[in-house]
Scaffold this motif. Structure first.
Motif, short mmCIF file in Angstrom:
data_model
loop_
_atom_site.label_atom_id
_atom_site.label_comp_id
_atom_site.label_asym_id
_atom_site.label_seq_id
_atom_site.Cartn_x
_atom_site.Cartn_y
_atom_site.Cartn_z
N GLN A 176 49.78 40.80 39.38
CA GLN A 176 48.96 39.99 38.49
C GLN A 176 47.53 40.53 38.49
O GLN A 176 46.97 40.81 39.54
N VAL A 177 46.95 40.67 37.31
CA VAL A 177 45.60 41.19 37.20
C VAL A 177 44.59 40.07 37.39
O VAL A 177 44.72 38.98 36.82
N GLN A 178 43.59 40.35 38.20
CA GLN A 178 42.49 39.41 38.41
C GLN A 178 41.17 40.15 38.25
O GLN A 178 40.95 41.16 38.89
N VAL A 179 40.31 39.61 37.40
CA VAL A 179 39.01 40.19 37.14
C VAL A 179 37.94 39.17 37.50
O VAL A 179 38.04 38.01 37.08
N ALA A 180 36.94 39.60 38.26
CA ALA A 180 35.92 38.66 38.70
C ALA A 180 34.55 39.32 38.68
O ALA A 180 34.38 40.42 39.22
N GLU A 181 33.59 38.62 38.09
CA GLU A 181 32.21 39.10 38.06
C GLU A 181 31.38 38.35 39.08
O GLU A 181 31.70 37.20 39.44
N SER A 182 30.28 38.98 39.49
CA SER A 182 29.30 38.31 40.35
C SER A 182 27.94 38.94 40.11
O SER A 182 27.86 40.02 39.51
N GLY A 183 26.91 38.25 40.58
CA GLY A 183 25.58 38.82 40.53
C GLY A 183 24.64 38.22 39.51
O GLY A 183 23.47 38.61 39.43
N GLY A 184 25.12 37.29 38.71
CA GLY A 184 24.24 36.67 37.74
C GLY A 184 23.19 35.79 38.41
O GLY A 184 23.23 35.54 39.61
N GLY A 185 22.24 35.33 37.60
CA GLY A 185 21.21 34.46 38.14
C GLY A 185 20.11 34.20 37.14
O GLY A 185 20.23 34.58 35.97
N SER A 186 19.07 33.55 37.61
CA SER A 186 17.91 33.25 36.79
C SER A 186 16.71 34.02 37.30
O SER A 186 16.48 34.07 38.51
#
Length: 125
Positions: free
Chosen positions: A1-11
């Motif tokens: 199963q493919v899983q894609v995850a982003e991180s690092g966003g912010g204000s």
């Protein structure tokens, strides 16, 4: 199963920098193109950067060219987007998009087989 995850966003304030990361499991990283797409509520998705499997072919939207840098490490299964000199108009939800298929268009954000959930970037003036 493919899983894609982003991180690092912010204000942050205009002129600052952020680095987004994306991991995608269940994919052959040596065979797929990847991209970053952003979307503002009420507007269409905008493809802003794409990179082929070998990092030899990279495309940027004119709106980010010269400020953003896309890169990848196939061994780590990770994609990055280094964003410098951020502007308020960069405020959006940023998505990692995996496996750009033949016939797809990076700028129109069409043809990607897998998507992450997104990470919010908010830039204030």
């Amino acid at each position: 199963q493919v899983q894609v995850a982003e991180s690092g966003g912010g204000s942050l304030q205009a002129g600052g920098s952020l680095r987004l990361s994306c991991t995608a499991s269940g994919l052959n990283w040596n065979d797929i193109a990847m991209g970053w797409v952003r979307q503002v509520p009420g507007k269409e998705r905008e493809g802003i950067a794409c990179i082929n499997w070998s990092s030899t072919n990279i495309w940027y939207s004119p709106s980010v060219k010269g400020r953003f840098t896309i890169s990848r490490d196939n061994a780590e299964g990770t994609l990055w987007l280094q964003m410098n000199d951020l502007k308020p108009e960069d405020t959006a939800m940023y998505y990692c998009a995996a496996d750009l298929r033949a016939g797809g268009n990076c700028g129109r954000a069409t043809g990607f087989a897998h998507w992450g959930q997104g990470t919010q970037v908010t830039v204030s003036s």
